[in-house]
Write a protein that holds these residues in place. Structure first.
Motif, PDB file in Angstrom:
ATOM      1  N   GLN A   1       0.851  -1.188   0.000  1.00  0.00           N
ATOM      2  CA  GLN A   1       0.000   0.000   0.000  1.00  0.00           C
ATOM      3  C   GLN A   1       0.884   1.235   0.000  1.00  0.00           C
ATOM      4  O   GLN A   1       1.931   1.257   0.633  1.00  0.00           O
ATOM      5  CB  GLN A   1      -0.959  -0.009   1.182  1.00  0.00           C
TER       6      GLN A   1
ATOM      7  N   GLN B   1       0.408   6.027   2.576  1.00  0.00           N
ATOM      8  CA  GLN B   1      -0.130   5.828   3.913  1.00  0.00           C
ATOM      9  C   GLN B   1      -0.148   7.107   4.731  1.00  0.00           C
ATOM     10  O   GLN B   1      -0.952   7.233   5.650  1.00  0.00           O
ATOM     11  CB  GLN B   1       0.660   4.750   4.651  1.00  0.00           C
TER      12      GLN B   1
ATOM     13  N   CYS C   1      -6.101   1.282   6.290  1.00  0.00           N
ATOM     14  CA  CYS C   1      -4.759   0.705   6.339  1.00  0.00           C
ATOM     15  C   CYS C   1      -4.818  -0.805   6.520  1.00  0.00           C
ATOM     16  O   CYS C   1      -5.553  -1.305   7.364  1.00  0.00           O
ATOM     17  CB  CYS C   1      -3.958   1.333   7.469  1.00  0.00           C
TER      18      CYS C   1
ATOM     19  N   GLU D   1      -2.955  -4.492   7.329  1.00  0.00           N
ATOM     20  CA  GLU D   1      -1.846  -5.063   8.088  1.00  0.00           C
ATOM     21  C   GLU D   1      -1.210  -6.163   7.260  1.00  0.00           C
ATOM     22  O   GLU D   1      -1.823  -6.709   6.348  1.00  0.00           O
ATOM     23  CB  GLU D   1      -2.357  -5.622   9.416  1.00  0.00           C
TER      24      GLU D   1
ATOM     25  N   SER E   1       4.127  -1.250   3.393  1.00  0.00           N
ATOM     26  CA  SER E   1       3.487   0.057   3.468  1.00  0.00           C
ATOM     27  C   SER E   1       4.508   1.152   3.186  1.00  0.00           C
ATOM     28  O   SER E   1       5.636   1.096   3.671  1.00  0.00           O
ATOM     29  CB  SER E   1       2.889   0.278   4.862  1.00  0.00           C
ATOM     30  N   TYR E   2       4.109   2.133   2.405  1.00  0.00           N
ATOM     31  CA  TYR E   2       4.952   3.272   2.054  1.00  0.00           C
ATOM     32  C   TYR E   2       4.181   4.552   2.346  1.00  0.00           C
ATOM     33  O   TYR E   2       3.000   4.659   1.999  1.00  0.00           O
ATOM     34  CB  TYR E   2       5.322   3.239   0.566  1.00  0.00           C
ATOM     35  N   ASP E   3       4.845   5.523   2.981  1.00  0.00           N
ATOM     36  CA  ASP E   3       4.192   6.794   3.253  1.00  0.00           C
ATOM     37  C   ASP E   3       3.827   7.527   1.963  1.00  0.00           C
ATOM     38  O   ASP E   3       2.817   8.213   1.892  1.00  0.00           O
ATOM     39  CB  ASP E   3       5.070   7.694   4.112  1.00  0.00           C
TER      40      ASP E   3
END
Length: 94
Positions: free
Chosen positions: A67, A70, A78, A80, A84-86
């Protein structure tokens, strides 16, 4: 959902495109259904198509593996146990 542009096929209808600055800073196309205006995909300049999974004819095989963006996601959106990438990862635009 990124995919190589040569693997993407529109099965019916027509797309309307407009150019915009993408989050990466590049210019790309955002594509909408010409009839109803539903956003279908984005076409950055990197020979990929970023399809909206909800627009696929068959979504049963889609499993999230990562994803992005974020930093601006709502907490309930979000996932789990996936990468995950900002923002958009650098390797995505190389």
């Amino acid at each position: 959902m990124p995919a190589p542009s040569d693997a993407f096929q529109l099965t019916h209808g027509a797309l309307q495109r407009y150019q915009r600055n993408m989050p990466s800073g590049c210019t790309g196309s955002v594509c909408f259904c010409a009839s109803c205006g539903t956003r279908e995909c984005a076409e950055p300049k990197h020979r990929i198509v970023v399809a909206r999974p909800g627009t696929l004819d068959d979504m049963s095989w889609v499993l999230p593996s990562a994803q992005m963006f974020q930093c601006s996601a709502l907490p309930w959106a979000c996932l789990e146990d996936v990468l995950s990438y900002d923002t958009q990862p650098d390797a995505y635009t190389e």
